[in-house]
Structures are given as structure tokens and as C-alpha cells.
Design a protein around this motif. Structure first.
Motif, PDB file in Angstrom:
ATOM      1  N   HIS C 160      38.079  36.626  29.556  1.00 14.56           N
ATOM      2  CA  HIS C 160      37.682  37.570  31.354  1.00 14.56           C
ATOM      3  C   HIS C 160      37.012  38.125  30.428  1.00 14.56           C
ATOM      4  N   CYS C 195      36.919  41.274  36.891  1.00 11.51           N
ATOM      5  CA  CYS C 195      36.948  40.317  36.069  1.00 11.51           C
ATOM      6  C   CYS C 195      36.032  39.754  36.248  1.00 11.51           C
ATOM      7  N   GLU C 197      34.960  36.787  35.537  1.00 12.26           N
ATOM      8  CA  GLU C 197      35.660  35.339  34.298  1.00 12.26           C
ATOM      9  C   GLU C 197      36.749  34.550  35.335  1.00 12.26           C
ATOM     10  N   TYR C 198      36.652  33.825  35.480  1.00 17.49           N
ATOM     11  CA  TYR C 198      38.009  32.888  35.998  1.00 17.49           C
ATOM     12  C   TYR C 198      39.193  32.780  34.918  1.00 17.49           C
ATOM     13  N   CYS C 199      40.040  33.895  34.803  1.00 18.05           N
ATOM     14  CA  CYS C 199      41.128  33.812  34.304  1.00 18.05           C
ATOM     15  C   CYS C 199      42.189  33.336  35.028  1.00 18.05           C
ATOM     16  N   HIS C 203      42.761  35.932  39.075  1.00 18.75           N
ATOM     17  CA  HIS C 203      42.112  35.759  38.228  1.00 18.75           C
ATOM     18  C   HIS C 203      40.798  37.367  40.172  1.00 18.75           C
ATOM     19  N   MET C 206      41.859  41.292  40.099  1.00 20.10           N
ATOM     20  CA  MET C 206      41.916  41.516  38.269  1.00 20.10           C
ATOM     21  C   MET C 206      40.356  43.132  38.379  1.00 20.10           C
TER      22      MET C 206
HETATM   23 CU1  CUA Z   1      40.624  38.244  33.994  1.00 19.89          CU
HETATM   24 CU2  CUA Z   1      39.039  37.363  35.576  1.00 19.89          CU
END
Ligand code: CUA
Ligand code: HEA
Ligand code: HEA
Ligand SMILES: [Cu+2]
Lengths: 202, 646, 327
Positions: C160, C195, C197-199, C203, C206
Motif C-alpha cells: 500500500h 492509499c 499504491e494499487y492494492c 484500492h 482505502m
Molecule cells: Cu491500499 Cu491501495
């Protein structure tokens, strides 16, 4: 326009196989394959840097006896191949055939040693166990795959020698196969250094 | 450069036309060459054809089909993002769409379309009759097509790749992505990497060994410097991706440990491997575009390129330096400051050769007489948009700024300005430029200009606001956003803009469909251009050149630097020359099509499915067939071919 | 107080032209310097872009009238070397120096002692601890204005990225690693982060909130967060507490001072005091809470929180009353 009209020979006066397209393509193949191993080896050292011990606790420093024999068999096989190739330069197809057989035998010896090395290693650790084990197995087995491909190429060349395809003027196929086989040997030296020698110096 | 006695380009057309006629076609009534080079008229020969012109066009058309797919995906994404909290797509669908959009555009559209042009024009540009390995060309085309089909097959079972085009671990590890999505991505790309690599080798050998006698390296057209550089870069960059994908599949399927932190793996290892490949890759899909510009601009400025040697050098320098900047994609991962600074500096250094290229074009335009034909309009738009995209790249190369801009729409704007506004516009310039050569007919200038202006307006309206969206804090890869974050207007603008942009591309599509049949006849050299491909017929005869051209200058068609060489009509012959001076060595005999190229690619395709469902038997059988068909392929079927062994 | 804050958030959300995550709307010294840098880069780029476009325009317009008038003599490489290499090299060198200098301004390791928070990223929410107290929060970080805050970042699953543009640039949360950043909020307020960063599936949802308070307000808040959960105040809440702390909720959530000890989802001990639910997906109010309990996956597809349709309307009201009462 007519000043010293050039001549355009349609058969090469100089039949050096290093001038053929196939040879140049093989150089490219070797370059890209070498990069593949370079990246795997770099991955090994990257993982090494991230960890406190390499090989990790529980795995002994690799022994050198078998790898030494493997190295010897590959180096010797390359030497035999060079000897054979010298033969075809003098139109001696028989010597080339003998050389190819010798190379194939030594390659088979390498494979046997490799198999016995793997049997020991697999008893000690399996790939899923740790990053060290994983990168060790993937790099060495990829190299082994190259040995197998190399043997196929040499076998194919042998077949063509027996069919009388080659002579002093026509031996591109031989040079290309030889080049690949030497390359496989060089890669082994890199693999050896990475997985067998480097751990001794860290 | 023109000889001193020539004062203007108008002086030599007559003399030129007479000479070129003998280069372009066999004398009337003769069919010696045609019989040798024509692809036989049956369906199997059509499928396995080795004609670089047919294959080049197939590459381009196939890549454009993937462009349409990637474009439709993008369009649907933009509709979803048109307003906040839109419910057009589920997050699952959105994630698959943006992943497949990026993957399609980067791997199945832009690189193949550029190499398609290379495969088409390279032999013509160097005065050869084929590529060095005609059957490899057939194989790499089919394998590319099937790799694309394989990846798109994932949609059929609803499990398209969904971890982004750079597929970071551990999100793509089996623990967080248990379906087949990632396997489609990894296995498909492995097949594609084989196709791409052998295609590059083909170009390298062709460019180095098949240039017409006299075309020494300093006379090489600039677009060849681009293909040479990118093909070499493929050789050294592609294996990093191959290695990464191999490790990923081993970890996903056989519990190896590389990327999972337990057991000593490192998630960042994937990022290093990917970007060591990925950054060279962005130059691989950019340098051929600059090469195309260096062909189009002199033609429409009516004068030779300024400082061509410097441009060639800049091309090589970019390709080389591209290997030293990958960490600029990882500035936010918390890696040590020193290395971050090093890669920041590297990213700035890599801008200098780009600046050299831009200013060489500007100088050429300055000293020349600019004709605003459609290809030139696209070239000008390329310059505007690429400079903007390059500058946003330099901004993100500034580490502290990247802490803010990274993974936001600012980066999305950057990549579209350089890729869509840059490379894709260059592809359009090239399409308008070479369409007459490929089909013998002109594209409509009127439709071309409409298409251009609609695309130009739509592109900038659609993608410029993304910079602002990024600076206002919109992360990328979000399937929706809340109202009240100040993002509504910019997103709506973007959506409207890209729809206009798409309409603009459709005008070109229509233009092509119509002009293929009804366009004005082009003649051999409609643009009065400078390079060898214009010395032959439009479309070229199957043998490309009836006589081997001999080259004495860098702009042979402008300064009369081309003379007529031997016919070489005894079999499928073409000259082999030395790599630097291009002096004649010998004539080589090139092979005909055979079915093994097709069989090999089909078997690899089957092997991909075998790997996907993890069926060992399928894979073993495929492997055996691969070995046999390669062996059969390479077996010389004709004494003459013993020495070529393509 | 908390009502005031909630009002703040509503106002934030309502003013469409306001951009709470703008990188040039800094609320602390780190972000302010980044914001200055941003402007420097924008202006520099605009100038270079303008120059190139004007030159191109001039080159197009400066047209000899006929082909015959075109000057064909070769030209030296002076223009590309000076315009494309030397001048850009100077500009780039300047940019690089600016870059390195502003980077050096905020080293992670400083002598100043800092208030330390640990943030653990989960798919798709944030678990937050203070270093010294046992309190665990979720999705909302309170910080004292003017003090140095150190955030230590870990991940429980995938990568993340912690991004709070008005206070600091982003930094990734990487499984197996600990990253840290230091930041200062110098204006009290409610700030939004997300967030970056692609998670995975959620995503997009978040987000998190940073609330910067005067130091004494902050300490009061911290003290209250360290307490165990408030006992139910009335019979409705008591009924709700029984359902929450003994039922399915307790499998995943902890409510300190009650039997609920689950470790999967966010700590709910003071859930009523938070501004949002489900990591910024919903505002925190009774209606949203009921909807969330009944069918979380429809509001945030993919969330680990299951749909719980078994509760009657009465039960839901009781549970919500209890949870919203957990200040
Ligand atoms: Cu956690 Cu994107
Ligand atoms: C065609 C493809 C292409 C090209 C050519 C470039 C060119 C450049 N790119 Fe780009 N880049 C991508 C494709 C490309 N990029 C993609 C696809 C990504 C994202 C991947 C992803 O995350 O999905 C990316 C991401 C990316 C990042 C990471 C951003 C992030 O994720 O946070 C960075 C950071 O440094 C960067 C920098 C650069 C630089 C410095 C150049 C330079 O080469 C630009 C040089 C050109 C110029 C500067 C303009 C011309 C020069 C002049 C007119 C001279 C005067 C100039 C000055 C004085 C400055 N790029
Ligand atoms: C060459 C590369 C390329 C190209 C051309 C494009 C083109 C477009 N891209 Fe792409 N994009 C990427 C590469 C590219 N993209 C990459 C690498 C990413 C990152 C992915 C990731 O994060 O993993 C990305 C991400 C990305 C996003 C961000 C997604 C997200 O982060 O959530 C968005 C959103 O708007 C977007 C939109 C578009 C649009 C609207 C176009 C338009 O330009 C599309 C135009 C459409 C057409 C042109 C099709 C219509 C044409 C026809 C029907 C036929 C025409 C045929 C002929 C002319 C012969 N792209
Ligand atoms: Cu890059």
C-alpha cells in the motif's frame, strides 16, 4: 557512372561462416540468453543482500567436488568440439563426427553429475524452503535445460554431418552449433561462480 | 547532401524518374523475379507467407485491432470515471479493464505496430528483397497474434489479468490472486517475448548485413538507427521480464519463494526486474517513433536533415541510458537516498539526447520549406505533445516532487502525452506517409486534416486535465472517487476529450477503408522523398527491386546518389554486405515459406494453454512437437540453402 | 467537539470546488516545501515548453516561397548542440540541485524526538497504533499541531502507500519492510489521505483521515482512546452490546473491555468517535452504520466484512446505538 564497375560475385569467395546471417543471429541469441542468466544471477545477489546469511542457516556451504568435475567435463567437451571443427575446415567430416560424438558423451557425463548433485541437494533442501533454495534450483536447472538444448543442436549437427551436408566451404551449421555450445559452457562458469564459489568469499 | 551543382530539388526529377523505372520493375514481359518471389496463390501459402510486406501490413493491422480493443477498454473506463461514484462498472471489471488496457497498449499495440512498420520498410529502405530471416518473420507474426489471443481469452472465463500492467507482487501472488488472471498475463507475455526477441534479431541482422552496396553506416536512414537501437535494447531488456515472469509463475504454482517476504524473498525484487525491463521498453516504443519523424520531417521540409549523425548518436545514447534509470519508478518505496539521487540524475541526463533530436528537427524545419501535409501535421503535434510529456517526465524525475506525483493521474498524463500524444501520433504520421507506398493510393488529405485536428483537440482536451487531476490528489487505478474532492470537472473534461479523440481516429480509419479502393493513384514517389523505398513501385513488386540499387549518398533520391546494380534473378537472391561500409560480399539465397512456422506457433499456443491448466501431458507433447518442427524447419530442402539456414 | 468536526467534513465534502487533497494546499512545512517545488517545476516546464513551441511556430512560418529557394547546404550541428544539449544541461543541473536540496531538508533520521505512530496497511483499511499506549485505532490518525510526528509503515498483506498530500508525499508500505516518514502539521484541521499504491479490489476506497489538534486537545483525545469501551448507557445500547460483543461481530473485531476480541477487522473500541466508516467509504452516522452491518459487500465490494442480513430492524437499531455510542 561507369568508373571502375564493381563486380558482384554471387558465391562468397571467402566462405568464413562468421559472415553468415545465421552466425550473427546466434550471436544475438547468446547475447539475450546471457542477459537472462545475468538477471537471475543479479536476483540471487539481491536476495543475498536482503538476508543475513547466504545460504541461510541450515544449508551447508556447497561442496566443490562435483561442480569441479562438471566444469571439467564441459570445458573438455568444448575443447573436443574445437578439435572436431578444425577437422571440417580441412574437409575432414569424419573428424568432425568423432568430435561431435565426444562432445555429446562429455555432455552426457555432465548431465549424470548434475543429476547426482541434484539428488544430494534435494535431500538437503527443496525449492519451496527458502529464497536461496528457489533461486539456486531455478538457475541451475535453467542452465541444465540449455545443456539439453545444446545436445539437441549438436545431435542435429551430427545427423547432418552424417548426411554429408558439410565441407570446408559449407560449414555454417557447424559453426553456429559450436558457438552455442561454447556459450553454454561460459554460462556454466557464471553459474558456478555465483552458487559455488561466491558463498566461500562472503 | 546534394552535390554542389544542384541548386534545388526541382532540377532532377526527369532524370530520376528514368533511372528509377529500371529499379522498380522488371522489363515488361519478363517474369523471372516475379515467379521467384510471389507468394503462391493457395490458402496455406497465404497463411505462412514470408513476404515482409504482407507480414508488415498484417502486423500493423493486427496491432490496430488491439488498439481498438485497448481503446474501447479505455473508453469504458472513462465513462465510469465521468462522474463521481458512478456505478457503470464493478471494481472487479474496472481493474481488469485498466490492466488489460495498459497491457494491450504497451505490448500488443504500440510495440507491434512500430515493428510492423519496421518489418515493412526496412528491406525497402536498405534496398534488399527480404528480411534476413523471412520464415522467422512469419513465425514471429503468428506468435504475436496468438499471444494476444491467449491473453484476451481470459475475458471468456471472466478472469482477465487485474494487477496492473506492471503486476506488482505480492498482489499478483497466489495468496492474493488465486484465479488464473495473472497466469494469463505471465504465460501470454512469455510467448510474446519469444516473438519479440526473434523479430528483433531479424531486424538487427537485416540492418547490419543487407544494406545496399554503398549504404555505409553514415548513410543509413535515421529510422534504421532507431530500429537497430531498439532491437538491441530488446535483446538486453526483454530477458529481465522473462526472468521475472518465470520466477512469478514458479512462485505461484510450485511454491518457490522469490517475492514473498517469509523465507527470504523480497517484493521489491519483482519491481527491480520489471522496471529494468520496463524503462528500456518505454524507449523501445518511443525511439522508432522518433525515427519515423526523422523520415517525415526532411521530406516535408524539402531539405536533408540537419546534423543526422548527431541524431543517430542521440538515438543510440537514449537506448543505452534507458538501462540506467529504472529506479525512478520506485522513488516512493523507501530505498536509500543515494541510489535515488543517482537515478534521478540519470533520468535527467537521458533527456539531453531527446533535446538534441527535438532541436535537430526544429533546425531542419527552420532551414527548410515546411509543407503542412497531413503526415507533417501529425509530426508537429508529436513534437508539441512529446515535449510536454517529456517535461512532465523530468518533473517526476525530481524525487521530492515524485513523492507527490507518483501513482497519481499526473503520471497517467505523462504516459499518455509521451505514448499516445507521442508514439501514437508518430504512427499516424507514418501511416499517412507510407500508406501510398503500401497500397499505391493516396489517403484523402481533406479527411486526414479533419482527423488530425479532431484528434489534436480531443487529445489535449482529454489528457491535459489529467495533470490537474493528479495535482489535486487523484490517485491512479481507482474505479471511482468521491464527490467534493474537486475532481468532478476535470474528469468530465477528460472523458469528453478522449471521446472526441477516438472520433478523430475513426475518421482516419474511414479514410483508410475508403482510400484503399478510391484514393488517387500515388505513383512511385508521391512525396518526392529522399530514401530508397520511394525508388520502387507503389505497392512494391514482390521482389521489391528489379535491380539491386547501389547507393552513393545519404539522400539518394534527392542528389542522384543511386545507381542501378545487378538483377540477381537466379533464385531468391539478395546481396549480403559488410556491416560498416556495406561493401558487396556475396549474394545469398533466401528460403520460401513452409508450414513449420505456422505449426511451431500453433504448438506454442497450445503449450500456453497446457501451462495454464497445468497439464503435464499437453506440455510434454507440445515440447516434443516443438523440437521436431524446429528440426524440420531448419533442415535444408535445397542445396542452395545450405549456407543460409534461416 | 466531534459534532463540529463532523460538520467540518460535511462542509469539505460539500464544497465541490475545494480540493482537500491538492498537493499545493499544504498544511505543514514538508508539504509546503513540496508545494513550492511543484510551482518551480511547473513554471520551469512551462517556460521550456513555451520556448520550444514558439521556435517551432517560427520555423513553420518562416517559409521560403518556392522549393528553389530552399537552402540545401548542410548545416552544422550547432543548433541541436546548443539548444538541445547545452542549455538543457544547465537547466537540468539547476533542477537536480533544487531536487537534492529539498530532499535533504527532511531526512528520516533527525535528532528531534518525535511522537511515533505505527501504521499497518490491510486490504483495505489502516490499523494504527501509538508506540507507547496499548490503544489501537483505525483509519484515523490524530496528531498534535506543531510537533514532529514519525509514522512507521508496515503492511499485513500487499503493498500500500501512505499518502497525505497536504502534509507529506507518499511512501509505500511494503510487506517485510518498515518505512518511516516524519511530518508536522502546523494548522489544526481535518486532512484527507488515501492509499496510493494499487492494492486490489478496493484500492479506491482505502482513505484515511488525519485530525490535527492543539496539543492539549490531542492529549485529551489520546487519554480517552486509551480507555476501555464505554459501558452501554441505556437498555437499547445494552441490547446492542449483547448482540455485538457476543455475536458474529466479535469474531473479527476487538472492543476492549468486552468479550469481543477478534483480530481480523478494525478495533471498534472507540468507533463512535471516528469521522468515517470503512476507510473513508461512508460518513459515520447511524444510517450508514446500519447499512454497513446489513450488507457491507454491496457498499464496498470485496471487503472482508460479510453481509449480515440476519438482524431484524430492531436489532440493528440497538447495535448501531451501541456502536455509535462508543466515543
Ligand atoms: Cu491500499 Cu491501495
Ligand atoms: C514513450 C514512452 C516514454 C518516454 C519517451 C518517457 C520519457 C521520460 N520519462 Fe516516462 N514513463 C513512461 C513512458 C515514457 N516516458 C511510462 C509508460 C511510465 C509509467 C509507467 C507506469 O507507472 O505505468 C513512465 C513513468 C515515468 C516516471 C515514474 C513516475 C512515477 O511513477 O512516479 C518517471 C520519473 O522519473 C519518468 C521520467 C521520464 C523522463 C525523464 C523521460 C525523458 O526521456 C523525457 C525526455 C524529453 C524531454 C525532456 C523533452 C524534450 C527535451 C527538450 C525540449 C530539451 C529541453 C528540456 C529541458 C531543459 C528539461 N517516466
Ligand atoms: C501506447 C500506450 C497507450 C495508449 C495509446 C493509451 C490510450 C488511451 N488511454 Fe491509456 N494507459 C496506458 C497506455 C496507453 N493508453 C498505460 C500503460 C496505462 C497504465 C495502466 C496501468 O495502470 O496498469 C494507461 C492507463 C490509462 C488510464 C488510467 C487508468 C487508471 O489508472 O485507473 C486511463 C484513464 O483515463 C487511460 C485512458 C486512455 C484513453 C482514453 C486512451 C485513448 O487514447 C484511446 C484512444 C482509442 C482509440 C484510438 C481506439 C479507437 C480506434 C479504433 C476503434 C480503430 C482505429 C484504427 C485505426 C486508426 C487504424 N489509460
Ligand atoms: Cu521510466
Amino acid at each position: 557512372m561507369t568508373a571502375s564497375a564493381p563486380t558482384f560475385p554471387v558465391t562468397a569467395a571467402d566462405s568464413a561462416p562468421e559472415k553468415s546471417f545465421a552466425w550473427w543471429a546466434m550471436v544475438c541469441v547468446c547475447a539475450t540468453e546471457a542477459s537472462l542468466f545475468a538477471y537471475l544471477i543479479a536476483a540471487n545477489f539481491y536476495l543475498d543482500l536482503q538476508s543475513s546469511r547466504w545460504p541461510p542457516a541450515g544449508i551447508a556451504r556447497p561442496g566443490l567436488l562435483k561442480p569441479a568435475l562438471m566444469t571439467a567435463s564441459l570445458l573438455l567437451s568444448s575443447a573436443v568440439l574445437i578439435w572436431g571443427e578444425r577437422g571440417i575446415r580441412r574437409n575432414n567430416a569424419r573428424r568432425l563426427a568423432t568430435g561431435l560424438c565426444g562432445t555429446l558423451l562429455l555432455a552426457a557425463l555432465f548431465l549424470l553429475l548434475f543429476a547426482s548433485e541434484y539428488r544430494d541437494k534435494l535431500r538437503e533442501f527443496v525449492p519451496a524452503q527458502s529464497a536461496y533454495a528457489s533461486i539456486f534450483y531455478v538457475t541451475t536447472s535453467l542452465h541444465c535445460a540449455h545443456v539439453l538444448v545444446g545436445m539437441l543442436v549438436l545431435g542435429y549437427t551430427l545427423l547432418r554431418v552424417l548426411r554429408g551436408h558439410f565441407s570446408a566451404e559449407h560449414r555454417v551449421g557447424v559453426s553456429v552449433a559450436t558457438l552455442y555450445w561454447h556459450f553454454v559452457g561460459v554460462i556454466w562458469l557464471a553459474v558456478l561462480t555465483t552458487f559455488y564459489l561466491a558463498p566461500r568469499f562472503s | 547532401m546534394p552535390p554542389a551543382h544542384v541548386q534545388s530539388l526541382d532540377e532532377w526529377p526527369d532524370q530520376k524518374i528514368a533511372r528509377l523505372a529500371t529499379l522498380a520493375r522488371e522489363p515488361a514481359g519478363t517474369r523471372r523475379l516475379r515467379d521467384q518471389w510471389e507468394t503462391p496463390a493457395n490458402w496455406l501459402a497465404w497463411l505462412c507467407t514470408v513476404d515482409h510486406k504482407a507480414l508488415g501490413i498484417r502486423y500493423i493491422v493486427t496491432a490496430c485491432v488491439f488498439l481498438a480493443l485497448g481503446g474501447v477498454e479505455a473508453g469504458v473506463m472513462r465513462l465510469q470515471l465521468a462522474r463521481p461514484e458512478n456505478r457503470l462498472l464493478t471494481p472487479e471489471m474496472y481493474n481488469q479493464l485498466f490492466t488489460m488496457h495498459g497491457t494491450t497498449m504497451m505490448f500488443l499495440f504500440i510495440q507491434p505496430v512500430l515493428s510492423g512498420f519496421s518489418f515493412y520498410i526496412t528491406p525497402l529502405l536498405v534496398g534488399a528483397r527480404e528480411l534476413a530471416f523471412p520464415r522467422v518473420n512469419s513465425f514471429s507474426y503468428i506468435a504475436f497474434l496468438l499471444a494476444g489471443v491467449f491473453m484476451y481469452a481470459s475475458f471468456a472465463i471472466g478472469q482477465a489479468p487485474d494487477a496492473g500492467w506492471f503486476n506488482y507482487t505480492p498482489l499478483s501472488s497466489v495468496a492474493y490472486s488465486g484465479g488464473l488472471n495473472i497466469d494469463f498475463y505471465a504465460i501470454g507475455l512469455l510467448l510474446l517475448s519469444v516473438a519479440t526477441t526473434v523479430g528483433s534479431i531479424n531486424l538487427i541482422v537485416t540492418i547490419l548485413r543487407m544494406r545496399a552496396p554503398g549504404m555505409s553506416v553514415d548513410r543509413m536512414p535515421l529510422v534504421l538507427w532507431s530500429s537497430l537501437t531498439t532491437s538491441l535494447a530488446v535483446l538486453f531488456a526483454m530477458p529481465a521480464l522473462t526472468a521475472g515472469l518465470l520466477l512469478l509463475e514458479l512462485e505461484r504454482r510450485w511454491h518457490f519463494v522469490f517475492f514473498a517476504p517469509g523465507g527470504g524473498g523480497s517484493p521489491l525484487l519483482w519491481q527491480h526486474l520489471f522496471w529494468v525491463f520496463g524503462h528500456p521498453w518505454v524507449y523501445i516504443v518511443f525511439l522508432p517513433a522518433t525515427g519515423m519523424l526523422s523520415m517525415v520531417i526532411p521530406t516535408f521540409c524539402r531539405r536533408p536533415m540537419v546534423a543526422p549523425h548527431l541524431v543517430a548518436l542521440a538515438t543510440m545514447a537514449t537506448g543505452l541510458a534507458g538501462f540506467g534509470v529504472w529506479v525512478h519508478h520506485m522513488f516512493a518505496t523507501g530505498i536509500p537516498q543515494v541510489s535515488v539521487d543517482f537515478f534521478s540524475a540519470g533520468s535527467m541526463v537521458v533527456s539531453i539526447p531527446s533535446g538534441v533530436q527535438i532541436f535537430a528537427w526544429l533546425a531542419t524545419m527552420w532551414y527548410g520549406r515546411v509543407q503542412l501535409a497531413t503526415p507533417m501535421l501529425f509530426a508537429l503535434a508529436f513534437i508539441v505533445q512529446f515535449v510536454l510529456g517529456g517535461l512532465s517526465g523530468v518533473m517526476t524525475a525530481v524525487v521530492p516532487f515524485d513523492w507527490q506525483a507518483h501513482d497519481t493521474y499526473f503520471v497517467v498524463a505523462h504516459i499518455h502525452y509521451v505514448l499516445a500524444g507521442g508514439s501514437m501520433f508518430a504512427v499516424f504520421a507514418a501511416a499517412y506517409y507510407w500508406f501510398p507506398k503500401m497500397t499505391g493510393r493516396m489517403l484523402s488529405e481533406r479527411l486526414g486534416k479533419w482527423s488530425f485536428w479532431v484528434m489534436f483537440a480531443g487529445f489535449n482536451l482529454g489528457f491535459f486535465p489529467m495533470h490537474i487531476a493528479g495535482l489535486l490528489g487523484m490517485p491512479r487505478r481507482v474505479y471511482t472517487y468521491l464527490p467534493g474532492l474537486g475532481l468532478d470537472t476535470v474528469n468530465l473534461l477528460s472523458t469528453v476529450g478522449v471521446l472526441v479523440f477516438m472520433a478523430g481516429t475513426l475518421i482516419t480509419l474511414w479514410n483508410m477503408v475508403r482510400s484503399r479502393r478510391h484514393g488517387a493513384l500515388a505513383g512511385d514517389d508521391p512525396w518526392h522523398a529522399n530514401t530508397l523505398e520511394w525508388a520502387t513501385a507503389s505497392p512494391p513488386e514482390p521482389y521489391n527491386f528489379a535491380r539491386i540499387p547501389l547507393v552513393q549518398s545519404r539522400d539518394p533520391l534527392w542528389d542522384g546518389g543511386v545507381t542501378v546494380g545487378p538483377a540477381l534473378d537466379d533464385g531468391r537472391q539478395t546481396p549480403r554486405t559488410t556491416p560498416l561500409d556495406a561493401t558487396w560480399e556475396t549474394a545469398v539465397q533466401l528460403p520460401r515459406q513452409n508450414a513449420w512456422t505456422l505449426i511451431l506457433s500453433l504448438v506454442l499456443f497450445a503449450a500456453c494453454f497446457g501451462a495454464l491448466v497445468r497439464n503435464r501431458w499437453v506440455m510434454a507433447v507440445c515440447l516434443a512437437i516443438v523440437v521436431l518442427s524446429v528440426g524440420r524447419w531448419l533442415w535444408p530442402y535445397q542445396r542452395q540453402l545450405l549456407e543460409t539456414e534461416a | 467537539m466531534s459534532r463540529l468536526r463532523r460538520l467540518c467534513l460535511v462542509v469539505l465534502v460539500a464544497t465541490a470546488c475545494h480540493a482537500p487533497m491538492s498537493v499545493v494546499a499544504a498544511a505543514g512545512p514538508v508539504a509546503r516545501s513540496l508545494s513550492h517545488l511543484t510551482w518551480v517545476l511547473i513554471v520551469a516546464s512551462a517556460v521550456v515548453f513555451g520556448v520550444v513551441v514558439v521556435l517551432m511556430w517560427a520555423a513553420v512560418m518562416r517559409r521560403p516561397t518556392t522549393d528553389a529557394a530552399v537552402d540545401l547546404t548542410p548545416r552544422s550541428a550547432r543548433i541541436p548542440i546548443v539548444g538541445g544539449a547545452i542549455i538543457p544541461a544547465v537547466i537540468l543541473l539547476a533542477l537536480f540541485l533544487v531536487s537534492v536540496l529539498s530532499e535533504r531538508q527532511y531526512p528520516v533520521e533527525t535528532r528531534v524526538s518525535a511522537q511515533v505512530f505505527t501504521v499497518i496497511g490491510h486490504q483495505w483499511w489502516w490499523e494504527i497504533h501509538t508506540a507507547d499506549s496499548g490503544a489501537a485505532f483505525a483509519n484515523e490518525l490524530h496528531v498534535p499541531v506543531g510537533q514532529v510526528i514519525e509514522v512507521r509503515l508496515l503492511s499485513a498483506d500487499v503493498i500500500h502507500s501512505f499518502w497525505m498530500p497536504t502534509l507529506h508525499g507518499k511512501i509505500d508500505l511494503i510487506p517485510g519492510d518498515t518505512n518511516r516518514i516524519r511530518l508536522i502539521a502546523d494548522k489544526p484541521g481535518v486532512y484527507r489521505g488515501q492509499c496510493a499504491e494499487y492494492c486490489g479490489l478496493q484500492h479506491a476506497n482505502m482513505a484515511f483521515t488525519v485530525v490535527a489538534d492543539a496539543p492539549d486537545t490531542y492529549l485529551r483525545w489520546l487519554a480517552s482512546q486509551q480507555q476501555n469501551a464505554a459501558p452501554p448507557a441505556d437498555s437499547l445500547q445494552r441490547a446492542g452490546a449483547a448482540l455485538v460483543t457476543a455475536g458474529r461481530c466479535a469474531v473479527c473485531h476487538t472492543i476492549r473491555g468486552t468479550p469481543a476480541r477478534g483480530m481480523v477487522g478494525p478495533d471498534l473500541t472507540h468507533v463512535g468517535s471516528r469521522l468515517t466508516l470503512a476507510a473513508g467509504t461512508l460518513p459515520n452516522n447511524a444510517a450508514a452504520m446500519e447499512a454497513w452491518i446489513t450488507n457491507a459487500p454491496s457498499l464496498k465490494p470485496g471487503t472482508g466484512m460479510p453481509a449480515l442480513p440476519q438482524f431484524s430492524g430492531m436489532e440493528l437499531r440497538a447495535m448501531t446505538a451501541y456502536l455509535e455510542g462508543l466515543h
